[in-house]
Design a protein around this motif. Structure first.
Motif, PDB file in Angstrom:
ATOM      1  N   VAL A 185      17.907  19.910   2.393  1.00 24.75           N
ATOM      2  CA  VAL A 185      17.552  19.153   3.585  1.00 24.75           C
ATOM      3  C   VAL A 185      16.691  17.967   3.142  1.00 24.75           C
ATOM      4  O   VAL A 185      15.693  18.140   2.443  1.00 24.75           O
ATOM      5  CB  VAL A 185      16.785  20.037   4.592  1.00 24.75           C
ATOM      6  N   ARG A 186      17.119  16.807   3.579  1.00 22.96           N
ATOM      7  CA  ARG A 186      16.425  15.581   3.186  1.00 22.96           C
ATOM      8  C   ARG A 186      15.010  15.533   3.772  1.00 22.96           C
ATOM      9  O   ARG A 186      14.738  16.093   4.811  1.00 22.96           O
ATOM     10  CB  ARG A 186      17.203  14.376   3.685  1.00 22.96           C
ATOM     11  N   LEU A 187      14.166  14.813   3.092  1.00 17.62           N
ATOM     12  CA  LEU A 187      12.782  14.580   3.517  1.00 17.62           C
ATOM     13  C   LEU A 187      12.039  15.876   3.828  1.00 17.62           C
ATOM     14  O   LEU A 187      11.415  16.022   4.875  1.00 17.62           O
ATOM     15  CB  LEU A 187      12.738  13.636   4.719  1.00 17.62           C
ATOM     16  N   THR A 188      12.112  16.804   2.909  1.00 12.13           N
ATOM     17  CA  THR A 188      11.392  18.057   3.067  1.00 12.13           C
ATOM     18  C   THR A 188      10.057  18.005   2.328  1.00 12.13           C
ATOM     19  O   THR A 188       9.020  18.325   2.901  1.00 12.13           O
ATOM     20  CB  THR A 188      12.243  19.237   2.569  1.00 12.13           C
ATOM     21  N   LEU A 189      10.054  17.588   1.088  1.00 15.82           N
ATOM     22  CA  LEU A 189       8.813  17.532   0.311  1.00 15.82           C
ATOM     23  C   LEU A 189       7.939  16.331   0.673  1.00 15.82           C
ATOM     24  O   LEU A 189       6.716  16.429   0.694  1.00 15.82           O
ATOM     25  CB  LEU A 189       9.120  17.479  -1.185  1.00 15.82           C
ATOM     26  N   GLN A 190       8.558  15.196   0.956  1.00 14.18           N
ATOM     27  CA  GLN A 190       7.806  13.955   1.154  1.00 14.18           C
ATOM     28  C   GLN A 190       6.716  14.070   2.231  1.00 14.18           C
ATOM     29  O   GLN A 190       5.572  13.683   1.981  1.00 14.18           O
ATOM     30  CB  GLN A 190       8.770  12.803   1.451  1.00 14.18           C
ATOM     31  N   PRO A 191       7.001  14.602   3.427  1.00 12.40           N
ATOM     32  CA  PRO A 191       5.927  14.679   4.434  1.00 12.40           C
ATOM     33  C   PRO A 191       4.775  15.597   4.021  1.00 12.40           C
ATOM     34  O   PRO A 191       3.619  15.329   4.348  1.00 12.40           O
ATOM     35  CB  PRO A 191       6.631  15.228   5.680  1.00 12.40           C
ATOM     36  N   ILE A 192       5.081  16.655   3.276  1.00  9.44           N
ATOM     37  CA  ILE A 192       4.030  17.575   2.835  1.00  9.44           C
ATOM     38  C   ILE A 192       3.146  16.885   1.793  1.00  9.44           C
ATOM     39  O   ILE A 192       1.912  16.930   1.874  1.00  9.44           O
ATOM     40  CB  ILE A 192       4.634  18.868   2.236  1.00  9.44           C
ATOM     41  N   VAL A 193       3.764  16.227   0.817  1.00  9.45           N
ATOM     42  CA  VAL A 193       3.008  15.514  -0.206  1.00  9.45           C
ATOM     43  C   VAL A 193       2.210  14.375   0.434  1.00  9.45           C
ATOM     44  O   VAL A 193       1.044  14.137   0.079  1.00  9.45           O
ATOM     45  CB  VAL A 193       3.942  15.010  -1.329  1.00  9.45           C
ATOM     46  N   GLU A 194       2.795  13.689   1.378  1.00 13.42           N
ATOM     47  CA  GLU A 194       2.076  12.622   2.082  1.00 13.42           C
ATOM     48  C   GLU A 194       0.837  13.169   2.777  1.00 13.42           C
ATOM     49  O   GLU A 194      -0.234  12.557   2.733  1.00 13.42           O
ATOM     50  CB  GLU A 194       3.010  11.954   3.098  1.00 13.42           C
ATOM     51  N   ASN A 195       0.950  14.342   3.407  1.00 12.35           N
ATOM     52  CA  ASN A 195      -0.206  14.969   4.053  1.00 12.35           C
ATOM     53  C   ASN A 195      -1.322  15.264   3.053  1.00 12.35           C
ATOM     54  O   ASN A 195      -2.499  15.180   3.402  1.00 12.35           O
ATOM     55  CB  ASN A 195       0.198  16.273   4.744  1.00 12.35           C
ATOM     56  N   VAL A 196      -0.949  15.636   1.842  1.00 17.83           N
ATOM     57  CA  VAL A 196      -1.960  15.896   0.814  1.00 17.83           C
ATOM     58  C   VAL A 196      -2.824  14.660   0.618  1.00 17.83           C
ATOM     59  O   VAL A 196      -4.059  14.749   0.574  1.00 17.83           O
ATOM     60  CB  VAL A 196      -1.303  16.314  -0.524  1.00 17.83           C
ATOM     61  N   PHE A 197      -2.198  13.501   0.528  1.00 15.40           N
ATOM     62  CA  PHE A 197      -2.959  12.280   0.276  1.00 15.40           C
ATOM     63  C   PHE A 197      -3.681  11.780   1.524  1.00 15.40           C
ATOM     64  O   PHE A 197      -4.794  11.257   1.419  1.00 15.40           O
ATOM     65  CB  PHE A 197      -2.054  11.200  -0.314  1.00 15.40           C
ATOM     66  N   ILE A 198      -3.099  11.971   2.690  1.00 15.55           N
ATOM     67  CA  ILE A 198      -3.734  11.490   3.924  1.00 15.55           C
ATOM     68  C   ILE A 198      -4.871  12.404   4.356  1.00 15.55           C
ATOM     69  O   ILE A 198      -5.961  11.940   4.698  1.00 15.55           O
ATOM     70  CB  ILE A 198      -2.688  11.364   5.055  1.00 15.55           C
TER      71      ILE A 198
ATOM     72  N   THR B  80      -2.045  12.244  14.259  1.00 12.05           N
ATOM     73  CA  THR B  80      -0.748  12.619  13.700  1.00 12.05           C
ATOM     74  C   THR B  80      -0.799  13.976  13.015  1.00 12.05           C
ATOM     75  O   THR B  80       0.182  14.409  12.439  1.00 12.05           O
ATOM     76  CB  THR B  80      -0.279  11.564  12.678  1.00 12.05           C
ATOM     77  N   SER B  81      -1.940  14.634  13.073  1.00  9.04           N
ATOM     78  CA  SER B  81      -2.096  15.911  12.385  1.00  9.04           C
ATOM     79  C   SER B  81      -1.094  16.933  12.902  1.00  9.04           C
ATOM     80  O   SER B  81      -1.066  17.264  14.077  1.00  9.04           O
ATOM     81  CB  SER B  81      -3.519  16.445  12.587  1.00  9.04           C
ATOM     82  N   GLY B  82      -0.240  17.404  12.010  1.00  6.79           N
ATOM     83  CA  GLY B  82       0.709  18.439  12.372  1.00  6.79           C
ATOM     84  C   GLY B  82       2.113  17.968  12.666  1.00  6.79           C
ATOM     85  O   GLY B  82       3.047  18.761  12.603  1.00  6.79           O
ATOM     86  N   ILE B  83       2.301  16.707  12.971  1.00  7.02           N
ATOM     87  CA  ILE B  83       3.633  16.224  13.332  1.00  7.02           C
ATOM     88  C   ILE B  83       4.591  16.334  12.154  1.00  7.02           C
ATOM     89  O   ILE B  83       5.703  16.837  12.289  1.00  7.02           O
ATOM     90  CB  ILE B  83       3.579  14.771  13.860  1.00  7.02           C
ATOM     91  N   GLY B  84       4.178  15.896  10.966  1.00  6.36           N
ATOM     92  CA  GLY B  84       5.045  15.929   9.789  1.00  6.36           C
ATOM     93  C   GLY B  84       5.414  17.345   9.380  1.00  6.36           C
ATOM     94  O   GLY B  84       6.575  17.646   9.114  1.00  6.36           O
ATOM     95  N   ILE B  85       4.421  18.244   9.346  1.00  5.54           N
ATOM     96  CA  ILE B  85       4.726  19.611   8.931  1.00  5.54           C
ATOM     97  C   ILE B  85       5.561  20.335   9.976  1.00  5.54           C
ATOM     98  O   ILE B  85       6.433  21.130   9.627  1.00  5.54           O
ATOM     99  CB  ILE B  85       3.465  20.416   8.550  1.00  5.54           C
ATOM    100  N   MET B  86       5.327  20.055  11.239  1.00  2.00           N
ATOM    101  CA  MET B  86       6.151  20.694  12.281  1.00  2.00           C
ATOM    102  C   MET B  86       7.588  20.187  12.206  1.00  2.00           C
ATOM    103  O   MET B  86       8.528  20.956  12.377  1.00  2.00           O
ATOM    104  CB  MET B  86       5.572  20.437  13.677  1.00  2.00           C
ATOM    105  N   ASN B  87       7.758  18.909  11.937  1.00  3.28           N
ATOM    106  CA  ASN B  87       9.098  18.343  11.805  1.00  3.28           C
ATOM    107  C   ASN B  87       9.851  19.020  10.665  1.00  3.28           C
ATOM    108  O   ASN B  87      10.999  19.429  10.816  1.00  3.28           O
ATOM    109  CB  ASN B  87       8.994  16.833  11.587  1.00  3.28           C
ATOM    110  N   VAL B  88       9.198  19.155   9.507  1.00  3.59           N
ATOM    111  CA  VAL B  88       9.822  19.817   8.352  1.00  3.59           C
ATOM    112  C   VAL B  88      10.180  21.254   8.714  1.00  3.59           C
ATOM    113  O   VAL B  88      11.302  21.710   8.485  1.00  3.59           O
ATOM    114  CB  VAL B  88       8.885  19.779   7.121  1.00  3.59           C
ATOM    115  N   HIS B  89       9.229  21.978   9.284  1.00  2.00           N
ATOM    116  CA  HIS B  89       9.464  23.383   9.622  1.00  2.00           C
ATOM    117  C   HIS B  89      10.621  23.548  10.604  1.00  2.00           C
ATOM    118  O   HIS B  89      11.510  24.381  10.401  1.00  2.00           O
ATOM    119  CB  HIS B  89       8.190  24.001  10.199  1.00  2.00           C
ATOM    120  N   GLU B  90      10.628  22.756  11.656  1.00  2.83           N
ATOM    121  CA  GLU B  90      11.678  22.865  12.676  1.00  2.83           C
ATOM    122  C   GLU B  90      13.057  22.529  12.105  1.00  2.83           C
ATOM    123  O   GLU B  90      14.037  23.199  12.417  1.00  2.83           O
ATOM    124  CB  GLU B  90      11.352  21.975  13.870  1.00  2.83           C
ATOM    125  N   ARG B  91      13.147  21.501  11.261  1.00  5.65           N
ATOM    126  CA  ARG B  91      14.443  21.149  10.667  1.00  5.65           C
ATOM    127  C   ARG B  91      14.965  22.262   9.768  1.00  5.65           C
ATOM    128  O   ARG B  91      16.149  22.597   9.789  1.00  5.65           O
ATOM    129  CB  ARG B  91      14.349  19.827   9.896  1.00  5.65           C
TER     130      ARG B  91
END
Length: 131
Positions: free
Chosen positions: A1-14, A79-90
């Motif tokens: 599934v595309r864009l699975t790691l990127q949002p999680i890694v981005e959260n690490v830096f943000i 934006t806290s949680g939007i990226g990880i929820m998107n990954v999880h739901e997909r």
């Protein structure tokens, strides 16, 4: 599934390294009997237990962890949680409810550990090797 790691890694830096220099982010993987697990670990800010509990509940119930996303919140929390929820739901929609994102550990000043759980069987490995 595309864009699975990127949002999680981005959260690490943000979120994980907000206000401090990044020291470590690790990505590893392992095969278990019925799933393939990707582990994302950082040594960042971590999160307090209340936030950890809120995000874990959100991942289990697929409900946005920040409450109403339209409420005014402090910068960075909006934006806290939007990226990880998107990954999880997909992942859950693609592979089923037993798969997706899990928040394994987080504590202030200790960092955070997420796992991505994907389907896996030894038969798939064998057929992938022969193709």
């Amino acid at each position: 599934v595309r864009l699975t790691l990127q949002p999680i890694v981005e959260n690490v830096f943000i979120h994980g390294y907000r206000g401090k220099k990044p020291r470590y982010i690790g990505i590893s993987a392992r095969a278990e009997s019925s799933c393939f697990v990707i582990v994302i670990r950082d040594e960042g800010n971590g999160m307090p237990s209340e936030k950890l509990t809120r995000i874990r509940r959100a991942l289990q119930s697929a409900v946005y962890p920040g409450g109403d996303p339209h409420e005014e919140e402090t910068q960075g929390e909006a934006t806290s949680g939007i990226g990880i929820m998107n990954v999880h739901e997909r992942l859950a929609l693609t592979f089923g409810s037993g798969y997706g994102l899990q928040l394994i550990h987080s504590a202030p000043d200790e960092g955070t550990i997420f796992e991505i759980r994907l389907p896996y069987t030894a038969d798939e490995e064998a057929s992938a090797c022969t193709n």
